[in-house]
Scaffold this motif. Structure first.
Motif, short mmCIF file in Angstrom:
data_model
loop_
_atom_site.label_atom_id
_atom_site.label_comp_id
_atom_site.label_asym_id
_atom_site.label_seq_id
_atom_site.Cartn_x
_atom_site.Cartn_y
_atom_site.Cartn_z
N VAL A 1 0.83 -1.21 0.00
CA VAL A 1 0.00 0.00 0.00
C VAL A 1 0.87 1.26 0.00
O VAL A 1 2.01 1.25 0.48
CB VAL A 1 -0.99 0.03 1.19
CG1 VAL A 1 -1.89 -1.20 1.17
CG2 VAL A 1 -0.27 0.15 2.52
N VAL B 1 -2.33 5.68 1.66
CA VAL B 1 -3.46 4.81 1.32
C VAL B 1 -4.72 5.27 2.03
O VAL B 1 -4.68 5.69 3.19
CB VAL B 1 -3.15 3.32 1.64
CG1 VAL B 1 -2.97 3.10 3.14
CG2 VAL B 1 -4.21 2.40 1.07
N GLN B 2 -5.83 5.21 1.31
CA GLN B 2 -7.13 5.48 1.90
C GLN B 2 -7.83 4.15 2.09
O GLN B 2 -8.01 3.39 1.13
CB GLN B 2 -7.96 6.39 0.99
CG GLN B 2 -7.40 7.78 0.89
CD GLN B 2 -8.29 8.67 0.03
OE1 GLN B 2 -8.90 8.22 -0.92
NE2 GLN B 2 -8.35 9.93 0.40
N HIS B 3 -8.22 3.88 3.33
CA HIS B 3 -8.83 2.60 3.66
C HIS B 3 -10.25 2.86 4.16
O HIS B 3 -10.45 3.44 5.23
CB HIS B 3 -8.00 1.89 4.74
CG HIS B 3 -8.53 0.56 5.11
ND1 HIS B 3 -8.54 0.12 6.41
CD2 HIS B 3 -9.07 -0.44 4.38
CE1 HIS B 3 -9.07 -1.08 6.46
NE2 HIS B 3 -9.41 -1.44 5.24
N PHE C 1 -3.56 2.21 8.60
CA PHE C 1 -3.87 0.89 8.05
C PHE C 1 -3.20 -0.19 8.89
O PHE C 1 -3.80 -1.23 9.18
CB PHE C 1 -3.43 0.81 6.59
CG PHE C 1 -3.79 -0.48 5.92
CD1 PHE C 1 -5.12 -0.83 5.72
CD2 PHE C 1 -2.80 -1.35 5.49
CE1 PHE C 1 -5.45 -2.03 5.10
CE2 PHE C 1 -3.13 -2.54 4.87
CZ PHE C 1 -4.45 -2.89 4.68
N CYS D 1 -4.97 -3.32 10.85
CA CYS D 1 -4.55 -4.72 10.67
C CYS D 1 -4.21 -5.37 12.00
O CYS D 1 -4.56 -6.52 12.25
CB CYS D 1 -3.35 -4.80 9.72
SG CYS D 1 -3.74 -4.39 8.01
N SER E 1 -13.96 -6.32 -2.19
CA SER E 1 -13.10 -5.16 -2.00
C SER E 1 -12.85 -4.49 -3.34
O SER E 1 -12.78 -5.15 -4.38
CB SER E 1 -11.75 -5.57 -1.40
OG SER E 1 -11.89 -6.03 -0.07
N ARG F 1 -6.03 2.89 -2.59
CA ARG F 1 -7.34 2.90 -1.95
C ARG F 1 -7.84 1.48 -1.82
O ARG F 1 -7.72 0.68 -2.73
CB ARG F 1 -8.37 3.69 -2.76
CG ARG F 1 -9.77 3.66 -2.14
CD ARG F 1 -10.83 4.32 -3.03
NE ARG F 1 -10.91 3.70 -4.35
CZ ARG F 1 -11.73 2.70 -4.68
NH1 ARG F 1 -12.54 2.17 -3.78
NH2 ARG F 1 -11.76 2.23 -5.91
N ILE F 2 -8.41 1.18 -0.65
CA ILE F 2 -9.05 -0.12 -0.39
C ILE F 2 -10.43 0.19 0.20
O ILE F 2 -10.53 0.92 1.20
CB ILE F 2 -8.26 -0.97 0.63
CG1 ILE F 2 -6.83 -1.18 0.18
CG2 ILE F 2 -8.98 -2.30 0.88
CD1 ILE F 2 -5.91 -1.73 1.26
N THR F 3 -11.47 -0.35 -0.41
CA THR F 3 -12.82 -0.20 0.09
C THR F 3 -13.41 -1.61 0.20
O THR F 3 -13.42 -2.34 -0.79
CB THR F 3 -13.70 0.64 -0.86
OG1 THR F 3 -13.06 1.91 -1.06
CG2 THR F 3 -15.09 0.85 -0.29
N THR F 4 -13.87 -1.98 1.38
CA THR F 4 -14.37 -3.33 1.60
C THR F 4 -15.84 -3.29 2.02
O THR F 4 -16.23 -2.44 2.83
CB THR F 4 -13.53 -4.05 2.67
OG1 THR F 4 -12.18 -4.08 2.23
CG2 THR F 4 -14.02 -5.47 2.91
#
Length: 132
Positions: free
Chosen positions: A25, A29-31, A45, A49, A105, A116-119
């Motif tokens: 990442v 990073v945008q989570h 992030f 985790c 995701s 970017r991670i979108t879940t």
């Protein structure tokens, strides 16, 4: 860039290799987590985790990864097989309940990193499973 960065990310997730996940990442990073606020930056992030590793034990199966033509966006669909280990504030009490949950995701990719991670998953389904 192909789906390989996403596949490496999820391989690291399934093996509990947070260091590799963090290496994939970007610094900024945008989570975006399901039902939660956006966290920005690698340090936030990493905190997420760490918390997840204490509260949940999860393996993602039946993974399908999609990447757009210019490799700037990706998506993954999977099934979470998990165990609820430690009570998360505001959620039901944990006592080792197992759950199976479809999820997905979405990613933005740039410069060889995940930016970017979108879940998404059905939180009510999860609550029903761990409350049974």
């Amino acid at each position: 860039m192909s789906s390989s960065i996403i596949e490496r990310y999820f391989t690291a997730f399934n093996s509990g290799d947070t260091d590799t996940m963090l290496a994939l990442v970007s610094d900024d990073v945008q989570h975006f987590v399901n039902q939660g606020e956006m966290r920005e930056g690698r340090a936030k992030f990493a905190e997420f985790c760490s918390h997840m590793g204490v509260s949940y034990r999860e393996t993602l199966r039946d993974m399908v990864v999609f990447v757009n033509e210019d490799s700037t966006r990706a998506a993954a669909e999977f099934v979470v097989h998990g165990e609820y280990l430690q009570t998360d504030p505001g959620l039901p009490e944990a006592h080792g309940q197992r759950y199976v949950l479809p999820a997905g995701s979405f990613f933005t990719l740039s410069g060889g990193k995940i930016t970017r991670i979108t879940t998404y998953y059905n939180l009510q389904d999860w609550i029903t499973q761990v409350s049974a």
